[in-house]
Design a protein around this motif. Structure first.
Motif, PDB file in Angstrom:
ATOM      1  N   ALA A   5       0.837  -1.198   0.000  1.00 11.63           N
ATOM      2  CA  ALA A   5       0.000   0.000   0.000  1.00 11.63           C
ATOM      3  C   ALA A   5       0.871   1.247   0.000  1.00 11.63           C
ATOM      4  N   TYR A  38      -4.226   8.719  -3.859  1.00 16.34           N
ATOM      5  CA  TYR A  38      -3.466   7.727  -3.096  1.00 16.34           C
ATOM      6  C   TYR A  38      -2.292   8.289  -2.290  1.00 16.34           C
ATOM      7  N   GLY A  54      -5.602   0.180  -5.278  1.00 18.06           N
ATOM      8  CA  GLY A  54      -4.331   0.875  -5.152  1.00 18.06           C
ATOM      9  C   GLY A  54      -3.993   1.697  -6.386  1.00 18.06           C
TER      10      GLY A  54
END
Ligand code: GLN
Length: 232
Positions: free
Chosen positions: A21, A230, A33
């Motif tokens: 991650a 992200y 992801g």
């Protein structure tokens, strides 16, 4: 063409190694992801369908690709000379360095590689982080018997938390993610200036379409949106 003969030329079988991650991880049983979304966007731009993702240990990604079990690797994989002898890489899509993780608030607070001497250091098998540890062993900073390899980074961080190792070397964005979610912190960073690329077989011309798709995704702003989603 090996691996894709007999299969639909418009379909790519993607492979990754979850537990990294925010690049690839499982959330509520689903694979997600940055790499997962980025490759989906790139494939769409390039006019390819993505088959179901193969989830593998990082170390088995390159053999799975060359044997034709998967067609493309999206796994935060650094473009290296050694790997480039075996597979082809797309244009780079992300830049990274390595971080050294230690127990949060622990008494071991190394400030440089020299401070790691005499301590047990772990990394995920087959990674450039492992390569950094091997370099320290070669340079004599670390002794080989203090090196621990793990199948994946979450297991390495488990070992760090439980005291089985004293430090773990991992890519900066992933180390930051562990620092935010586990009882570990970044002690210092090793400047490696790595570039991530998608991996494909050396004889697979579809890599040109993937590179065009990647440029299109970068130009359209989709790439930046994924970065802020992200890493924001
Ligand atoms: N970037 C590192 C490498 O290529 C780690 C990748 C990973 O663990 N998924 O070796």
């Amino acid at each position: 063409q090996e691996g894709s003969s007999g299969s639909d030329a418009e379909t790519l079988v993607p492979g990754t190694a979850p537990g990294f991650a925010p690049f690839e991880f499982k959330e509520g049983g689903e694979l997600t992801g940055f790499d997962i979304d980025l490759l989906a966007a790139v494939a769409e731009e390039a006019g390819y369908e993505l088959a179901e993702w193969s989830e593998l240990d990082f170390e088995t990604l390159i053999p799975s690709l060359t044997e034709g079990d998967i067609d493309i690797i999206a796994a935060g994989m650094t473009i290296t000379d050694e790997r480039s002898q075996q597979i082809a890489f797309s244009d780079p899509y992300f830049e990274s360095n390595q971080s050294v993780l230690v127990r949060e608030g622990g008494s071991f607070q190394p400030e440089s590689e020299d401070d790691l001497s005499g301590n047990r250091v772990g990394a995920q098998s087959g990674t450039t982080g492992e390569g950094e540890v091997e370099r320290m062993i070669e340079e004599g900073t670390l002794s080989g018997e203090n090196f621990r390899q793990f199948e994946n980074y979450p297991l390495a961080v488990d070992a760090l938390e439980s005291g089985d190792v004293d430090a773990v070397v991992a890519d900066v964005p992933v180390a930051e993610n562990f620092a935010a979610s586990r009882d570990v912190e970044i002690a210092f960073t090793i400047q490696t200036n790595e570039n991530f690329g998608f991996g494909m077989r050396q004889d697979d011309d579809r890599i040109e379409d993937i590179n065009e798709g990647l440029s299109a995704v970068q130009e359209s702003g989709t790439y930046d949106e994924l970065v802020s989603e992200y890493f924001g």
